[in-house]
Structures are given as C-alpha cells and as structure tokens.
Design an enzyme around this catalytic site. Structure first.
Site, PDB file in Angstrom:
ATOM      1  N   TYR A  79      11.138  -7.918   0.692  1.00 28.57           N
ATOM      2  CA  TYR A  79      10.189  -7.159   0.211  1.00 28.57           C
ATOM      3  C   TYR A  79       8.870  -7.482  -0.334  1.00 28.57           C
ATOM      4  CZ  TYR A  79       7.774  -3.480  -2.859  1.00 28.57           C
ATOM      5  OH  TYR A  79       6.824  -2.690  -2.959  1.00 28.57           O
ATOM      6  N   ARG A  85       6.275   6.350 -13.187  1.00 32.32           N
ATOM      7  CA  ARG A  85       5.378   5.867 -12.008  1.00 32.32           C
ATOM      8  C   ARG A  85       5.187   7.027 -11.198  1.00 32.32           C
ATOM      9  NH1 ARG A  85       3.503   2.111 -10.182  1.00 32.32           N
ATOM     10  NH2 ARG A  85       4.497   1.528  -8.426  1.00 32.32           N
ATOM     11  N   GLU A 139      10.450  -2.749 -12.243  1.00 35.77           N
ATOM     12  CA  GLU A 139      10.081  -1.719 -11.462  1.00 35.77           C
ATOM     13  C   GLU A 139      11.404  -1.548 -10.526  1.00 35.77           C
ATOM     14  OE1 GLU A 139       6.573  -1.424  -9.403  1.00 35.77           O
ATOM     15  OE2 GLU A 139       7.354   0.252  -8.093  1.00 35.77           O
ATOM     16  N   HIS A 196      12.577  -2.922  -5.953  1.00 36.78           N
ATOM     17  CA  HIS A 196      12.324  -1.971  -4.936  1.00 36.78           C
ATOM     18  C   HIS A 196      13.726  -1.537  -4.453  1.00 36.78           C
ATOM     19  CE1 HIS A 196      10.203  -0.365  -1.235  1.00 36.78           C
ATOM     20  NE2 HIS A 196       9.214  -0.335  -2.191  1.00 36.78           N
ATOM     21  N   ARG A 252       1.512  -8.063 -10.620  1.00 42.30           N
ATOM     22  CA  ARG A 252       2.735  -7.896 -10.182  1.00 42.30           C
ATOM     23  C   ARG A 252       2.836  -9.358  -9.115  1.00 42.30           C
ATOM     24  NH1 ARG A 252       5.531  -3.644  -5.688  1.00 42.30           N
ATOM     25  NH2 ARG A 252       4.763  -5.451  -4.156  1.00 42.30           N
ATOM     26  N   ASP A 261       8.722  -5.835  -8.989  1.00 42.97           N
ATOM     27  CA  ASP A 261       9.396  -4.673  -8.311  1.00 42.97           C
ATOM     28  C   ASP A 261      10.621  -5.095  -7.850  1.00 42.97           C
ATOM     29  OD1 ASP A 261       9.810  -2.201  -7.165  1.00 42.97           O
ATOM     30  OD2 ASP A 261       7.882  -1.961  -6.201  1.00 42.97           O
TER      31      ASP A 261
HETATM   32  O1  KDG Z   1       3.599  -0.233  -4.933  1.00 41.30           O
HETATM   33  C1  KDG Z   1       4.747  -0.306  -5.154  1.00 41.30           C
HETATM   34  O2  KDG Z   1       5.127  -0.587  -6.019  1.00 41.30           O
HETATM   35  C2  KDG Z   1       5.589   0.169  -4.013  1.00 41.30           C
HETATM   36  O3  KDG Z   1       6.785  -0.095  -4.164  1.00 41.30           O
HETATM   37  C3  KDG Z   1       4.943   0.444  -2.722  1.00 41.30           C
HETATM   38  C4  KDG Z   1       5.998   1.040  -1.868  1.00 41.30           C
HETATM   39  O4  KDG Z   1       6.605   0.046  -1.065  1.00 41.30           O
HETATM   40  C5  KDG Z   1       4.823   1.917  -0.769  1.00 41.30           C
HETATM   41  O5  KDG Z   1       4.170   2.721  -1.498  1.00 41.30           O
HETATM   42  C6  KDG Z   1       5.771   2.567   0.332  1.00 41.30           C
HETATM   43  O6  KDG Z   1       5.025   3.333   1.069  1.00 41.30           O
HETATM   44 MG    MG Z   2       7.330   0.027  -6.274  1.00 42.64          MG
END
Ligand code: KDG
Ligand code: MG
Length: 402
Positions: free
Chosen positions: A159, A283, A236, A212, A147, A210
């Site tokens: 992030y 997931r 993701e 997020h 990733r 990700d």
């Molecule tokens: O591992 C990932 O894909 C995440 O998005 C991690 C998260 O931000 C994390 O588990 C939050 O506690």
């Molecule tokens: Mg994630």
C-alpha cells in the site's frame, strides 16, 4: 430565493470526479464534490434519482434545514453514499451563501484562525533507499510534513507505493487489482525506514505513516512502540476502526500519536474514539462526512478532548473538496494538519481554483465562495472511466483489508 436546477457532472481528467452544480433564480450557483472512489456511479444515482427532485424550489439559504431534510428525511441514515450526496449539496449551498455575501467561505465560519494551513505530502518508493530519496525531494520542495510509505520486500504492490513521484493513485484498473500483505514483513521493515529517515534528515520535519487498516490491535501497539524513537507526527489507520474499543489496547502500549477517520461518515463513527481520548487526530473530511455543516460538529466535539483535525486530502477528493477543506482549516480552532496530494495538471485545469502552495503551506484566496469552479466544456472532454481500488490478499490467498 429558490433552487432552479441541480446537475451532476462526471468527469475523468486522469481520474473520476463527481460534481454537483446547484443553480438559483438569482443567477448565483454553487459547486459541491460527491466523489466516492471506485463507487462513483452509486452517488450519481443517489443524487439524480433521489436528492435533486427534492431540492428544486427549496430556498438555498436554508442550508442547515436542507441538511436535516436530507439526513433525517431519508430515514436510512449515514453511510458513504448518502453522506457524500449530502456533502455535495451542503458544500454547494455554502458556496452560494458565501458568494451572495461577497465573502470567502472562511469568513462565514468565523474568520481566520491562522495565516496558512500546514500540509503533508506523500513520499514513497519501492524500498527504503528510494523512499528516503523521495522524502528528500519533498523537503527540497519546502514541505514541513511528509508521509512516508515504502515497498516491503516480499509484499506484492504494498500500500502507498505509487506510480508517480508526487502522488499515489490507487484506483488504477477496470477491475480491482490484487495486491499482497504480510504483517510480519511490514512490522520488521517499516521501523527501519523511519530510523533511516531520522538518521538522514534529523528531527526538524514532521513524519507520518499510514497503516491503512492492516494490523491487529496488538500488532498496531507493537508498531507504535517500535516507531516511538522516531517521533512521528501520527500513525494513521493502524487498525480498522469499526471496533472503537480496540484502540484502548493500542493506547495502553504506545505514545505514538494516532490518527483515524478518513472513512468515517458521521460524528457517530468518531464519538467513542474522541470521548475516550483514544486518538489524537480526526481524519474525517468535507466530502466524506456530510459537508461543512456536519464536519464542524465533529471538530467541535473533538476540540473538547484536545483532538485536532487532519482532513483526508488524497487525489480522489476533488479540488472542490480541497478548496473547501482549506477554508475550514483556516477557521477551525483545533486544526492539526491537512493532507495534500497534488492533482494532475488536467484536473487542475478542469477545476480552476484560487488556493496556492508555498513553503509547505496552502493558502486560500479571497474569492467569494469556496474559490473552486468547474469548466464544464473541458470536463465534457474527459468521459467517465471505470476504475476500482485494489483488493489485498495474504500469501495463502486469504482476503485482507486493502
Ligand atoms: O490518503 C490516505 O491517507 C489514504 O489512505 C488514501 C486512500 O487510500 C484513498 O483515499 C482511497 O480512495
Ligand atoms: Mg489513509
């Protein structure tokens, strides 16, 4: 056979973990993870004040009935606190069952469907050049899937950009730290990262990203389309998934595979996304979605629609969840990939385990149970430390999704 005691153990060997230990009148015990990052104490109370009193005297072999008792019996169904508490009990009971059978847990689920479990690691850097280097380091360590998250010029603490090279640990402050977000800047920058990655390393490795929960459905579609030439394994959480309909719009515009579900608690969160074939990977994981008993139902539903699993495996999921997920992954027919963020050496010492990494894969051991224990004396040396996940704000101060 009876449950004689159940105890919650909170420890912070670098980060907080909540663990449930269930003991029986036959001397066999089981361990389950109940960690809810940034809200740990809520689950401690749920377990200690509302679950454990009901468990004492129950027959630990009846894991299905106990799951239904805790889910239906609470009346207040679902939610991260309830479902993590149920997961901890469920995993501890499966651990007991497998120990009593003298078998590794995957045997009770249906045996091996594969030799090992492909995992992805987290590469990140403050800009494209640093992230490209970090991906190279993962490739050198033998990872087949990586990733990639990058800092974005003009975004404060974007992030996924960590303090360490091998893991990203966002819960880092006694009160939530404030990070930034700017969709335009990210949309301009992120595709350039993947262009550079493919240019540098070719197409032999799986690359993941990700979002997020940051983009609107239209922006998510734009990002998915822009990333198509770089052939991602998945994109993701590209938009928040409360409104499952939103994924129809994204799907109409891009063939980049989509993964969703690390914050899902039950099959009901995932049902429409799966049945409408709006995602490619689910997931949901052991600790988040009610343990093995419930996650296998989600996986079974997913298998009917060719949706594969991709269990969450960030550092806030303890080695107990990682070990249990690996048994699940070793069995589940529609396995896709497993996330693997390495824990600190202190965490690995508190939770001795028998899974091992080799050439981009994780392998479960053959210890009876799920193969993860807790060293209680060592755990006691690391007291709980309040630590919140960050929050995110736009440039003008508007609250956004972290
Ligand atoms: O591992 C990932 O894909 C995440 O998005 C991690 C998260 O931000 C994390 O588990 C939050 O506690
Ligand atoms: Mg994630």
């Amino acid at each position: 056979m009876k449950i004689t005691s159940a105890r919650v153990i909170v420890t912070c060997p670098g980060r907080n973990f909540v663990t449930l230990k269930i003991e029986t009148d036959q001397g066999v015990y089981g361990i389950g993870d109940a960690t809810l990052n940034g809200r740990e104490k809520a689950v401690v109370s749920y377990l200690e004040d509302h679950v454990i009193p009901c468990l004492i005297g129950m027959d630990p072999r009846n894991s299905e009935d106990i799951w239904q008792y805790l889910y239906r019996g609470a009346y207040w169904r679902r939610g991260p606190v309830t479902m993590r508490a149920i997961a901890a009990v469920d995993v501890a009971l499966w651990d007991i069952k497998a120990k009593m059978a003298g078998m590794p847990l995957y045997q009770l689920l249906g045996g091996r469907s594969r030799d090992g479990v492909m995992v992805y690691g987290h590469a990140n850097g403050s800009d494209i050049a640093e992230t490209v280097d970090a991906v190279g380091q993962y490739i050198d360590m033998g990872y087949k899937a990586i990733r990639a998250q990058t800092g974005v010029p003009g975004i404060k603490d974007a992030y996924g950009v960590g303090r360490g090279k091998l893991f990203y640990e966002p819960a880092d402050a006694a009160l939530p730290s404030v990070t930034g977000w700017d969709t335009r800047k990210a949309l301009n920058y992120v595709p350039k990262l993947f262009e550079k990655l493919r240019e540098t390393y070719g197409f032999d490795h799986h690359l993941l990203h990700d979002g997020h929960h940051r983009y609107s459905p239209t922006e998510a579609a734009q990002l998915g389309k822009a990333l198509e030439p770089y052939s991602l394994f998945w994109l993701e959480d590209v938009t928040p998934a409360e409104n499952q309909e939103a994924f129809k719009l994204i799907r109409q515009h891009t063939t980049t595979p989509l993964a969703v579900g690390e914050i899902f608690n039950t099959i009901w969160d995932a049902k429409d996304l799966i049945q409408n074939q709006l995602i490619d990977y689910i997931r949901a994981t052991i600790v988040g979605a009610g343990g093995i008993t419930h996650l296998r139902r989600i996986a079974d539903l997913a298998s009917m629609y060719q949706v594969r699993t991709g269990c969450h495996g960030a550092t806030d999921l303890s080695p107990v969840t990682m070990g249990t997920a690996l048994h699940f992954d070793t069995w589940v027919p529609n396995f896709g990939i497993q996330e693997y963020m390495r824990h600190t050496p202190e965490t690995d010492e508190v939770f001795p385990h028998d899974y091992r990494f080799e050439a981009g894969m994780l392998y479960v051991g053959d210890t009876p149970g799920h193969g993860v224990d807790i060293d209680e004396a060592l755990a006691a040396k690391y007291p709980y430390k309040p630590a919140y996940l960050p929050v995110a704000r736009l440039e003008d101060g508007t609250m956004w999704n972290w």
